[in-house]
Design a protein around this motif. Structure first.
Motif, PDB file in Angstrom:
ATOM      1  N   ILE A  64       0.691  -1.220  -0.040  1.00 43.34           N
ATOM      2  CA  ILE A  64       0.085  -0.015  -0.068  1.00 43.34           C
ATOM      3  C   ILE A  64       0.894   1.324   0.152  1.00 43.34           C
ATOM      4  CG2 ILE A  64      -1.671   1.447   1.270  1.00 43.34           C
ATOM      5  CD1 ILE A  64      -3.100  -1.504   2.327  1.00 43.34           C
ATOM      6  N   GLU A  65       1.865   1.161   0.948  1.00 47.07           N
ATOM      7  CA  GLU A  65       2.725   2.606   0.884  1.00 47.07           C
ATOM      8  C   GLU A  65       3.406   2.636  -0.293  1.00 47.07           C
ATOM      9  OE1 GLU A  65       4.656   5.897   2.922  1.00 47.07           O
ATOM     10  OE2 GLU A  65       2.797   4.856   3.127  1.00 47.07           O
ATOM     11  N   HIS A  66       3.962   1.669  -0.905  1.00 43.06           N
ATOM     12  CA  HIS A  66       4.567   1.560  -1.983  1.00 43.06           C
ATOM     13  C   HIS A  66       3.774   2.262  -3.257  1.00 43.06           C
ATOM     14  CE1 HIS A  66       7.420   0.388  -5.297  1.00 43.06           C
ATOM     15  NE2 HIS A  66       6.596  -0.379  -5.934  1.00 43.06           N
ATOM     16  N   LEU A  67       2.599   1.653  -3.378  1.00 43.22           N
ATOM     17  CA  LEU A  67       1.666   2.296  -4.561  1.00 43.22           C
ATOM     18  C   LEU A  67       1.253   3.909  -4.339  1.00 43.22           C
ATOM     19  CD1 LEU A  67      -0.478  -1.006  -4.987  1.00 43.22           C
ATOM     20  CD2 LEU A  67       1.201   0.227  -6.629  1.00 43.22           C
ATOM     21  N   TYR A  68       1.124   4.018  -2.808  1.00 46.05           N
ATOM     22  CA  TYR A  68       0.880   5.588  -2.672  1.00 46.05           C
ATOM     23  C   TYR A  68       2.019   6.494  -3.121  1.00 46.05           C
ATOM     24  CZ  TYR A  68      -0.056   9.844   0.076  1.00 46.05           C
ATOM     25  OH  TYR A  68       0.032  11.253   0.398  1.00 46.05           O
ATOM     26  N   GLN A  69       3.283   6.087  -2.832  1.00 50.40           N
ATOM     27  CA  GLN A  69       4.549   7.032  -3.273  1.00 50.40           C
ATOM     28  C   GLN A  69       4.382   6.937  -4.771  1.00 50.40           C
ATOM     29  OE1 GLN A  69       6.475   8.500  -1.485  1.00 50.40           O
ATOM     30  NE2 GLN A  69       5.339   7.930   0.624  1.00 50.40           N
TER      31      GLN A  69
END
Length: 389
Positions: A64-69
């Motif tokens: 999730i954090e990777h895709l947000y970034q």
């Protein structure tokens, strides 16, 4: 696991359009729902969601954090409210997928619950825009307030601050204070009353309005001036004794930085459909915790937004109270399938995996997109000049 695509579904709920997004995966039956509803920008948010689709297809939805970034940083241009609403909707759907994949409610992935129920407040008149924003007489004000209390709420929000020029005379100040005094008399001392200024006033007028109602103990006064100038908000906070709140129109963690550094308010109000989603809101709340600020998320939106807000509230220690608009349309709960329940002004803890809510797509499609009322076109001074509404 890979993302295979996303679909948008717009549902007209009279006062606003709900923008739902469905993120699909290559695992049979595994998908997630999010919401990026943004009033008067529905078509733009749908377009932004379509623009983000090729950036996430083929990726693992659990990162999730990777895709947000990726969505935020690889877009190059700084995200505004439209782009951040689209990112927020996708991010929420990714949490829904991850919770379902691990067979746990999303709040368990956010640190677990820190409370056993979530206190809510609501607006006067439900989804009636004129009731919400244009109740300027005492009798209907009290009638609407008692209706809210009869539904079990112990807190409500009012929006009867006068539409104001840069400086006004005493007439509007006295009328505002009179209405608040009558409201407090009618509901008693145990009902918390929030006042949404809706950015209608300047510091000079906000200070006068707030000081005129101090004796009636508002729970907080929200967005007393337009949100762009933090020094103006700070001026109001420093010259009044009532708690001040802001944040619904601030997006991303970066826009909150100045608020915290200047101790500009007592309560922040991120909207989880605009600020970047659940994890971004958790970061904002963590920063607020350092500055001893409460968190009262903004949310007059649809049922997916309600579910997202519930998981945030359950897992956030400095959460204060949650806005809702559960009576905006009578068919609100027909378009979703959920076990999320509310009683006497509180939400209960959900037990289903993910966000605990699914869209009934057949029912939702019975309420297709319609142009919302352009309310701001009606707010003019006596000389026809445009005022903030």
């Amino acid at each position: 696991m890979k993302i295979t695509g996303l679909k948008t579904l717009v549902v007209n709920a009279e006062m606003r359009n709900w923008v739902f997004v469905k993120v699909e995966t290559d695992q049979p039956g595994l998908f997630g729902w999010g919401e990026g509803s943004l009033e008067w920008k529905t078509r733009a948010v749908v377009g932004a969601l379509e623009d983000f689709e090729p950036m996430i297809v083929g990726e693992d939805p659990r990162n999730i954090e990777h895709l947000y970034q990726k969505m935020y940083r690889q877009s190059f241009w700084a995200m505004g409210a439209i782009g951040m609403s689209a990112i927020s909707a996708i991010e929420q759907a990714l949490w829904d997928i991850k919770g379902k994949d691990l067979n746990v409610p999303v709040f368990e992935l956010l640190g677990g619950k820190v409370r056993d129920r979530v206190r809510m407040y609501t607006h006067l008149g439900g989804g009636d825009m004129k009731a919400v924003y244009e109740t300027f007489a005492v009798e209907p004000l009290i009638e609407y307030a008692k209706s809210v209390i009869n539904k079990g709420y112990s807190a409500l929000k009012v929006v009867f601050v006068p539409y104001s020029k840069t400086i006004e005379g005493t007439k509007k100040v006295k009328q505002f204070a009179h209405m608040f005094g009558k409201l407090r008399e009618a509901v008693g001392p145990d009902i918390d009353i929030m006042v949404d200024f809706h950015g209608r006033t300047t510091p000079a007028m906000a200070i006068q309005y707030i000081n005129a109602i101090e004796e009636y103990h508002p729970f907080f006064c929200e967005e007393p001036v337009r949100p762009e100038n933090i020094d103006s908000i700070k001026m109001v906070t420093d010259r009044t004794k009532v708690p001040i709140a802001t944040g619904e129109r601030h997006i991303s963690i970066y826009q909150y930085k100045e608020i915290f550094e200047k101790n500009a308010v007592h309560v922040i109000q991120p909207d989880l459909c605009h600020c970047g989603g659940l994890w971004a809101a958790k970061k904002i709340a963590a920063m607020a915790e350092v500055y001893n600020m409460g968190v009262a998320p903004h949310n007059p939106l649809g049922p997916v937004a309600n579910a997202v807000a519930l998981h945030f509230a359950l897992s956030t220690p400095n959460f204060l109270i949650q806005e809702d608009m559960l009576t905006d349309v009578p068919w609100r709960w027909d378009v979703v399938e959920t076990e999320i329940t509310s009683k006497n002004g509180y939400w209960a803890v959900p037990v289903k995996p993910g966000l605990g809510i699914e869209i009934n797509e057949a029912e939702a499609k019975k309420h297709p997109f319609k142009q919302e009322i352009i309310h701001s076109n009606t707010i003019r001074d006596e000389d026809n000049a445009i005022l903030d509404w």
